[in-house]
Design an enzyme around this catalytic site. Structure first.
Site, PDB file in Angstrom:
ATOM      1  N   ASP A  11       0.873  -1.172   0.000  1.00  0.00           N
ATOM      2  CA  ASP A  11       0.000   0.000   0.000  1.00  0.00           C
ATOM      3  C   ASP A  11       0.925   1.242   0.000  1.00  0.00           C
ATOM      4  OD1 ASP A  11      -2.252   1.735   0.627  1.00  0.00           O
ATOM      5  OD2 ASP A  11      -1.464   1.763   2.677  1.00  0.00           O
ATOM      6  N   ASP A  13      -0.205   5.089   0.924  1.00  0.00           N
ATOM      7  CA  ASP A  13      -0.456   6.065   1.998  1.00  0.00           C
ATOM      8  C   ASP A  13      -0.371   5.416   3.371  1.00  0.00           C
ATOM      9  OD1 ASP A  13      -1.050   8.588   0.627  1.00  0.00           O
ATOM     10  OD2 ASP A  13      -2.692   7.447  -0.277  1.00  0.00           O
ATOM     11  N   GLU A  20      -0.319  11.310   5.028  1.00  0.00           N
ATOM     12  CA  GLU A  20      -1.666  11.821   5.312  1.00  0.00           C
ATOM     13  C   GLU A  20      -1.672  13.134   6.100  1.00  0.00           C
ATOM     14  OE1 GLU A  20      -4.198  10.876   3.813  1.00  0.00           O
ATOM     15  OE2 GLU A  20      -4.152   8.744   3.394  1.00  0.00           O
ATOM     16  N   GLY A  55      -9.866  10.053  -1.794  1.00  0.00           N
ATOM     17  CA  GLY A  55     -10.036  11.463  -1.483  1.00  0.00           C
ATOM     18  C   GLY A  55     -11.359  12.044  -1.961  1.00  0.00           C
ATOM     19  N   ARG A  58     -14.122  10.781   0.221  1.00  0.00           N
ATOM     20  CA  ARG A  58     -13.996  11.416   1.549  1.00  0.00           C
ATOM     21  C   ARG A  58     -14.595  12.819   1.509  1.00  0.00           C
ATOM     22  NH1 ARG A  58      -8.247  10.810   2.494  1.00  0.00           N
ATOM     23  NH2 ARG A  58      -8.901   8.642   2.630  1.00  0.00           N
ATOM     24  N   HIS A  81     -11.381  17.798  -5.565  1.00  0.00           N
ATOM     25  CA  HIS A  81     -10.403  16.703  -5.598  1.00  0.00           C
ATOM     26  C   HIS A  81      -9.408  16.878  -6.729  1.00  0.00           C
ATOM     27  CE1 HIS A  81      -8.910  12.472  -6.001  1.00  0.00           C
ATOM     28  NE2 HIS A  81      -8.656  12.757  -4.745  1.00  0.00           N
ATOM     29  N   LYS A  84      -7.008  19.508  -5.454  1.00  0.00           N
ATOM     30  CA  LYS A  84      -6.195  18.892  -4.381  1.00  0.00           C
ATOM     31  C   LYS A  84      -5.145  17.943  -4.975  1.00  0.00           C
ATOM     32  CE  LYS A  84      -5.325  15.143  -1.884  1.00  0.00           C
ATOM     33  NZ  LYS A  84      -5.104  13.756  -2.300  1.00  0.00           N
ATOM     34  N   ASP A 179      -1.290  -0.415   6.287  1.00  0.00           N
ATOM     35  CA  ASP A 179      -1.248   0.311   7.563  1.00  0.00           C
ATOM     36  C   ASP A 179      -2.625   0.404   8.210  1.00  0.00           C
ATOM     37  OD1 ASP A 179      -2.087   2.109   5.421  1.00  0.00           O
ATOM     38  OD2 ASP A 179      -2.091   3.653   6.974  1.00  0.00           O
TER      39      ASP A 179
HETATM   40  C1  XBP Z   1      -5.414   6.139   1.152  1.00  0.00           C
HETATM   41  C2  XBP Z   1      -6.557   6.875   0.654  1.00  0.00           C
HETATM   42  C3  XBP Z   1      -6.348   7.985  -0.289  1.00  0.00           C
HETATM   43  C4  XBP Z   1      -5.591   9.186   0.235  1.00  0.00           C
HETATM   44  C5  XBP Z   1      -5.840  10.373  -0.644  1.00  0.00           C
HETATM   45  O1  XBP Z   1      -5.839   4.825   1.505  1.00  0.00           O
HETATM   46  O2  XBP Z   1      -7.681   6.568   0.985  1.00  0.00           O
HETATM   47  O3  XBP Z   1      -7.629   8.422  -0.622  1.00  0.00           O
HETATM   48  O4  XBP Z   1      -6.015   9.487   1.551  1.00  0.00           O
HETATM   49  O5  XBP Z   1      -5.507  10.106  -1.987  1.00  0.00           O
HETATM   50  P1  XBP Z   1      -4.896   3.553   1.249  1.00  0.00           P
HETATM   51  P2  XBP Z   1      -6.498  10.509  -3.181  1.00  0.00           P
HETATM   52  O6  XBP Z   1      -3.621   3.841   1.968  1.00  0.00           O
HETATM   53  O7  XBP Z   1      -5.652   2.416   1.861  1.00  0.00           O
HETATM   54  O8  XBP Z   1      -4.694   3.378  -0.233  1.00  0.00           O
HETATM   55  O9  XBP Z   1      -6.974  11.894  -2.881  1.00  0.00           O
HETATM   56  O10 XBP Z   1      -5.656  10.437  -4.422  1.00  0.00           O
HETATM   57  O11 XBP Z   1      -7.636   9.534  -3.179  1.00  0.00           O
HETATM   58 MG    MG Z   2      -2.841   3.046   3.638  1.00  0.00          MG
END
Ligand code: XBP
Ligand code: MG
Length: 253
Positions: A11, A13, A20, A55, A58, A81, A84, A179
Site C-alpha cells: 500500500d 499512503d 496523510e 479522497g 472522503r 479533488h 487537491k 497500515d
Molecule cells: C489512502 C486513501 C487515499 C488518500 C488520498 O488509503 O484513501 O484516498 O487518503 O488520496 P490507502 P487521493 O492507503 O488504503 O490506499 O486523494 O488520491 O484519493
Molecule cells: Mg494506507
C-alpha cells in the site's frame, strides 16, 4: 501445499510513505481555501475522515454531512479533488512526502532476495507515480496499480485481485503490506496474507486478524510486534525472513 515468497505488494499512503497528516490533509485544506469554502480538516478530525478511502469519496461524504445537496456534493467533491490532486502532486515532486523509516531498507532486502515489488493503492495515478519515482527511484516496482485504474476502492479486494492477475501470481506466494483496517480487509479478501505496519492514525485499529502486525519496520528504530510471533522480527526489524515466516505460518494453518 508449499508457498514460495515471490512478491510483496505494498500500500502507499501510511505504509510506504507518511503522507496523510502533513500531506493529503494540507492539500485538502488548501483546496477548501482556494474555493472560498469555510472548511478546515484538523489533524485529529482527519484521522476520523480517513475511515472513508479515496479522497473524492472522503470529500463527498463530508460535503453531504455539511448539508450540501447530493448532486452538488458530488460535483463539488470532484472539482475540489481535482485541484487537491494537483497540489499534492506538486508536494510529491518537491520531495515533501517522506518514506516511512526503515521501508527503503526492507525494499532493498526484498529486491536482493529476488522478490518482486508491487504497489496497490486507492490513491490517484497522477501523484502516485511521481511520488514513487521521487522517493524510491524509477522502475523500483514491477507493477503499480492505483485507484484511477481500479475505481472500486479498498476495503474491496479489486486492486489486489488485479495486481495478482497482472503479475500472474497465486495469492499464497505473495504478502500485502498495509497500515489500515480497510487495507488489511482488502488484502485478506483477495486471499493474500497481510503484514500490518500501524502508524499514529491507525494504531487504535483491531488488527487481531493480521498475519503479523508491528508498530514500524525497524532499523532505523526498533519495531515491536503487536499481533503474531515475536520471532517474526530479526533484531527488532522487519526483514525478508519476516515475509517468509508469514507465508510458512499461513500454509501450516
Ligand atoms: C489512502 C486513501 C487515499 C488518500 C488520498 O488509503 O484513501 O484516498 O487518503 O488520496 P490507502 P487521493 O492507503 O488504503 O490506499 O486523494 O488520491 O484519493
Ligand atoms: Mg494506507
Amino acid at each position: 501445499m508449499t508457498s514460495t515468497l515471490k512478491a510483496v505488494v505494498f500500500d502507499v499512503d501510511g505504509t510506504l510513505v507518511d503522507s496523510e497528516r502533513h500531506g493529503h490533509r494540507v492539500a485538502f485544506n488548501e483546496a477548501f481555501a482556494a474555493a472560498g469554502l469555510p472548511y478546515y480538516w484538523g489533524e485529529q478530525a482527519y484521522g476520523e475522515l480517513l475511515r472513508i478511502t479515496g479522497g473524492r469519496r472522503r470529500l463527498q461524504s463530508y460535503l453531504l454531512q455539511q448539508g450540501h445537496p447530493e448532486d452538488q456534493a458530488a460535483s463539488l467533491a470532484a472539482t475540489l479533488h481535482q485541484y487537491k490532486t494537483q497540489l499534492f502532486r506538486d508536494m510529491c515532486v518537491q520531495g515533501r512526502i517522506p518514506p516511512r523509516p526503515g521501508v527503503e531498507r526492507v525494499l532493498d532486502e526484498l529486491t536482493a532476495a529476488g522478490v518482486l515489488l508491487a504497489v496497490a493503492t486507492t490513491g490517484t495515478r497522477s501523484w502516485v507515480q511521481p511520488l514513487l519515482d521521487r522517493v524510491f527511484g524509477e522502475q523500483r516496482f514491477a507493477q503499480v496499480l492505483t485507484g484511477t485504474e481500479v475505481p472500486v476502492l479498498k476495503p474491496h479486494p479489486d486492486v489486489y485481485l488485479q495486481a495478482l492477475h497482472q503479475l500472474r501470481l497465486d495469492p499464497r506466494d505473495a504478502v500485502a503490506v498495509e497500515d489500515s483496517l480497510p487495507g488489511m480487509v482488502a488484502a485478506h479478501s483477495a486471499g493474500l496474507s497481510c503484514l500490518v505496519v500501524v502508524n499514529d492514525y491507525t494504531s487504535d485499529g483491531d488488527f487481531q486478524q493480521a498475519d503479523l502486525a508491528v508498530d514500524g519496520f525497524g532499523r532505523p528504530g526498533r519495531a515491536q510486534v503487536l499481533v503474531g510471533p515475536e520471532s517474526a522480527l530479526e533484531n527488532a526489524a522487519v526483514t525478508a525472513s519476516s515475509f517468509r515466516r508469514i507465508l510458512r505460518t499461513r500454509s501450516a494453518r
